[in-house]
Design a protein around this motif. Structure first.
Motif, short mmCIF file in Angstrom:
data_model
loop_
_atom_site.label_atom_id
_atom_site.label_comp_id
_atom_site.label_asym_id
_atom_site.label_seq_id
_atom_site.Cartn_x
_atom_site.Cartn_y
_atom_site.Cartn_z
N LYS A 1 -2.77 -6.01 -5.38
CA LYS A 1 -2.76 -7.25 -4.62
C LYS A 1 -4.19 -7.67 -4.35
CE LYS A 1 1.72 -7.00 -2.30
NZ LYS A 1 2.43 -7.07 -1.00
N THR A 42 -0.09 0.21 3.32
CA THR A 42 0.37 -0.81 4.27
C THR A 42 1.79 -0.48 4.73
OG1 THR A 42 1.18 -2.23 2.46
CG2 THR A 42 -1.04 -2.65 3.29
N TRP A 43 2.02 -0.75 6.04
CA TRP A 43 3.35 -0.60 6.63
C TRP A 43 3.72 -1.90 7.33
CZ3 TRP A 43 -0.12 3.45 6.51
CH2 TRP A 43 0.34 4.67 6.00
N PHE A 44 4.97 -2.27 7.29
CA PHE A 44 5.43 -3.50 7.92
C PHE A 44 6.21 -3.17 9.18
CE2 PHE A 44 4.96 -4.27 3.40
CZ PHE A 44 4.17 -5.41 3.38
N ILE A 71 1.63 -6.14 10.25
CA ILE A 71 1.19 -5.37 9.10
C ILE A 71 0.12 -4.38 9.54
CG2 ILE A 71 0.16 -5.43 6.79
CD1 ILE A 71 1.17 -8.31 6.56
N GLU A 131 2.81 0.41 -0.58
CA GLU A 131 3.52 -0.13 0.59
C GLU A 131 4.56 0.87 1.08
OE1 GLU A 131 5.07 -3.85 -0.76
OE2 GLU A 131 3.14 -4.88 -0.53
N ASN A 132 4.59 1.06 2.40
CA ASN A 132 5.56 1.94 3.06
C ASN A 132 5.67 3.30 2.35
OD1 ASN A 132 6.38 0.14 5.16
ND2 ASN A 132 7.56 -1.00 3.64
N LYS A 165 -2.58 -1.69 8.09
CA LYS A 165 -3.24 -1.36 6.84
C LYS A 165 -4.28 -0.27 7.09
CE LYS A 165 -4.51 -4.60 3.95
NZ LYS A 165 -5.28 -5.72 3.32
N THR A 209 -2.65 -1.01 -3.82
CA THR A 209 -1.95 -0.87 -2.54
C THR A 209 -0.68 -0.06 -2.75
OG1 THR A 209 -2.76 -3.03 -1.80
CG2 THR A 209 -0.86 -2.13 -0.63
N ASP A 257 -5.33 1.13 -0.61
CA ASP A 257 -4.84 0.68 0.70
C ASP A 257 -3.39 1.11 0.89
OD1 ASP A 257 -7.22 -0.62 1.25
OD2 ASP A 257 -6.54 -2.53 0.40
#
Length: 685
Positions: free
Chosen positions: A119, A93-95, A78, A126-127, A80, A124, A91
């Motif tokens: 979260k 975030t990338w996985f 992850i 994500e991607n 961040k 947040t 925030d």
């Protein structure tokens, strides 16, 4: 840069990326700019972070507020990063993309787009999609195009290539629609339309661009189909002077409905006009199209010509021949059958007598269009369920006469928009009324857990002397790989034969059987000797067994609405109460809507409109096979007004310049040639 340049003319397109684009049928700059978006995201509004809500799709403009953090949770990496815009922090975030931290520079402002989630009390995204505000924004701050992609090509990459291509063209995108059409229909130029379909300046620019390109697409499609069908070659046909049908009307076992009388009148006007009739007869299952066909064949013979009726299957052709022979035999009209399963000697004899004029009416399948088949004087051609024939087959039978009158019959209710496309060059007659005494077919959609109750009900109908159909989507269990829940004809029939219906005569019918075997089974069912027929959709059209009152359709979700309606039409063909039972365990919203529609209405035209809305023209009955190209922007369900406008414009062009020889039609002619080449034309312009 030219439209004809190879795609590798663009920066950042090497051999590997060119190969990926080739999978999308993009080989040149022209292919790229004609690759239109499938959807759009409105990212024209830029939100402040303190305006963001949980679950919202939003775009912000923010700067990096701290160094990236990397966390490892098992096999998941992850990355961040925190961004701020002066109004708050969020925030990102990338996985499994640890390199993301190297893409952002401190102090640089970025557009960031994605779904907001909360979260652990923090906002947040994500991607997310992102790009620098200082760059020419393609993915934020505007209406953003969404393309259909292949693996290895991202939305961001394709948008960048599209922008590079459009900006790099040394000349504008030429218009091939004549100026008078643009003016008459208030259409923008093509250069503006193509650029604004990809990157709309605003919502009004998008609608202006789409209207132009939808009109263009429908115009070209209908122009190509009219050319392929020989619209420009329409010629004078033989005049039928004797239109008294009293003798054939007296021979029919029933009186015509008002709708049938109306259609007979419309066709009679065609036959006596001096021009070759070119008409579609559209009627729901059981509406009496065959009786109209009989009357027209009688008039053809009475006027000294021969008639031909072509059906898509031997089963249907054979049934037509039986019903025609029963009516025409006492009238002294010679009626014969020509199908592939006939013995070679019999085929030769039929062809000889047809050429010598010893046969008045010939009924058959594709066997009629073989080069060895010749007519003495073909005056009328009738094609049953014409959409089941390929585009090249459609004209071959017509060419065996000297501009014969042409009628097309279909029991598949076709939405008006699709009928205009498939049969845009034809007059259309519709039979809406059913013969007197026909009752509504009660239709139920149930889960497979109801099987035992269904079988008990069918058993009760059979005890009353009735018969039943059971329809399955597959022939053998081996065909059901990946669809273990689908009942095959052979497996299901054996289970029933050895179980609940062990004491009832039951037969299996499917398309892989030899014609002689299929005919034997159908004859047994028609005679009432077989009580239950377990079949594939081979019985979808043309089978007429008035004593059948129940049809059970397994895995009903596997069929389109129009096909389910066709299958339902195998029962309810007498004054006996009839039933259709749809079995499906599918639990999705679309299937539920389709099953509810089947239960709510017996109107095939209502169902066909819903089928077109839910599945689109490409799936309606495999239109690519039958000469309708796939559309990139137009929607036959939603763009009816544009379709009618385009059809009117096409007719005006062809009426004034049948072979597109005028200078202003040169570009149009070239585009039509390209379309015909793409969907199997081979018809020279």
């Amino acid at each position: 840069m030219q439209l004809t340049d190879n795609i590798q003319t663009l920066k950042n397109v090497g051999g590997q990326r060119a190969a990926l684009l080739a999978k999308m049928d993009i080989h040149t700059i022209g292919d790229l700019v004609e690759y239109f978006p499938r959807d759009y995201l409105d990212r024209s509004r830029i939100y402040k972070i303190d305006q963001l809500q949980d679950g919202q799709m939003a775009t912000i403009a923010a700067v990096l507020a701290g160094p990236p953090q990397t966390l490892n949770k098992g096999r998941i990496n992850i990355t961040k990063m925190t961004f701020g815009d002066g109004a708050g922090y969020v925030d990102l975030t990338w996985f499994n993309q640890p390199y993301m931290g190297r893409n952002f520079q401190k102090g640089t402002e970025y557009f960031i787009s994605g779904r907001v989630v909360r979260k652990m009390g923090r906002l947040t995204i994500e991607n997310p999609e992102w790009e620098s505000v200082s760059d020419a924004a393609l993915s934020a701050g505007r209406i953003v195009p969404i393309y259909s992609l292949t693996a290895g090509v991202s939305q961001k990459v394709l948008r960048g290539l599209m922008s590079q291509a459009l900006d790099g063209l040394t000349e504008g995108i030429d218009d091939f629609l004549p100026p008078n059409i643009l003016e008459a229909h208030g259409l923008c130029c093509r250069d503006f339309a193509v650029k604004n379909i990809h990157f709309p300046e605003n919502s009004q620019a998008y609608y202006t661009a789409r209207r132009r390109l939808v009109f263009e697409e429908l115009f070209l499609m209908q122009g190509a189909l009219m050319w392929a069908k020989g619209y420009f070659r329409q010629a004078r046909g033989c005049v039928f002077e004797h239109l008294d049908a009293a003798e054939i009307l007296a021979a029919l076992p029933y009186q015509l409905t008002p709708d049938q009388q109306k259609v007979v009148g419309e066709i009679s006007v065609d036959l006596s006009s001096g021009y070759a009739a070119n008409r579609l007869i559209q009627g729901d299952v059981g509406s009496g199209k065959t009786a109209v066909a009989m009357i027209m064949c009688f008039l053809a013979v009475k006027n000294g010509t021969q008639a031909a009726l072509m059906a898509p299957t031997e089963t249907l052709a054979t049934q037509h021949h039986i019903s025609f022979a029963e009516i025409f035999g006492p009238l002294g009209v010679r009626c014969e059958l020509l199908v592939g399963s006939l013995k070679a000697k019999d085929k030769t004899d039929v062809r000889r007598r047809l050429k010598n004029g010893e046969i008045d009416i010939i009924i058959g399948t594709h066997a009629l269009i073989q080069s060895s088949v010749e007519f003495a004087n073909l005056g009328l051609v009738i094609t049953d369920e014409q959409h089941r024939f390929g585009v090249r087959q459609r004209g071959r039978l017509n060419e065996k006469g000297n501009h014969p009158h042409v009628l097309v019959m279909t029991a598949t209710p076709i939405p008006r928009s699709l009928a205009m496309v498939l049969y845009g060059d034809m007059d259309i007659s519709t039979i809406n009324q059913l013969p007197p005494g026909r009752q509504k077919i009660d239709t139920y959609a149930v889960a497979s857990s109801y099987h035992q109750r269904i079988f008990r009900f069918m058993f009760g109908e059979i005890e009353k002397g009735r018969q039943a159909y059971i329809i399955c989507p597959l022939v053998e269990e081996s065909e059901a790989e990946g669809f273990e829940d689908i009942n095959s004809v052979t497996k299901f029939a054996e289970q029933l034969r050895n179980g609940v219906f062990a004491d009832i005569s039951l037969e299996i019918l499917h398309g892989r059987m030899k014609p002689e075997e299929k005919n034997r089974i159908m004859a047994s069912f028609a005679a009432g000797d077989t009580k239950i027929l377990v079949s594939t959709t081979v019985i979808e059209v043309g089978i007429n067994v008035p004593n059948a009152t129940v049809i059970l359709i397994e895995n009903a979700e596997r069929f389109g609405l129009s096909q389910l309606h066709q299958l339902r039409g195998r029962v309810g063909r007498s004054d006996k109460k009839s039933y259709c039972i749809l079995v499906t365990d599918a639990d999705n919203a679309v299937t539920k809507k389709r099953m509810e529609a089947m239960a709510d209405t017996n109107d095939g035209f209502v169902l066909s409109e819903l089928d077109l809305e839910l599945r689109g023209p490409g799936e309606f009955f495999g239109t690519m096979q039958h000469g309708v190209p796939q559309m990139r922007l137009a929607n036959l369900y939603k763009d009816m007004v544009a379709l009618e406008e385009a059809k009117g414009a096409v007719l005006k062009v062809f009426e004034g310049d049948p072979q597109l020889l005028k200078t202003e039609h040169r570009g149009l002619k070239d585009r039509i040639a390209q379309i015909l080449g793409r969907f199997g034309g081979g018809i020279g312009l």
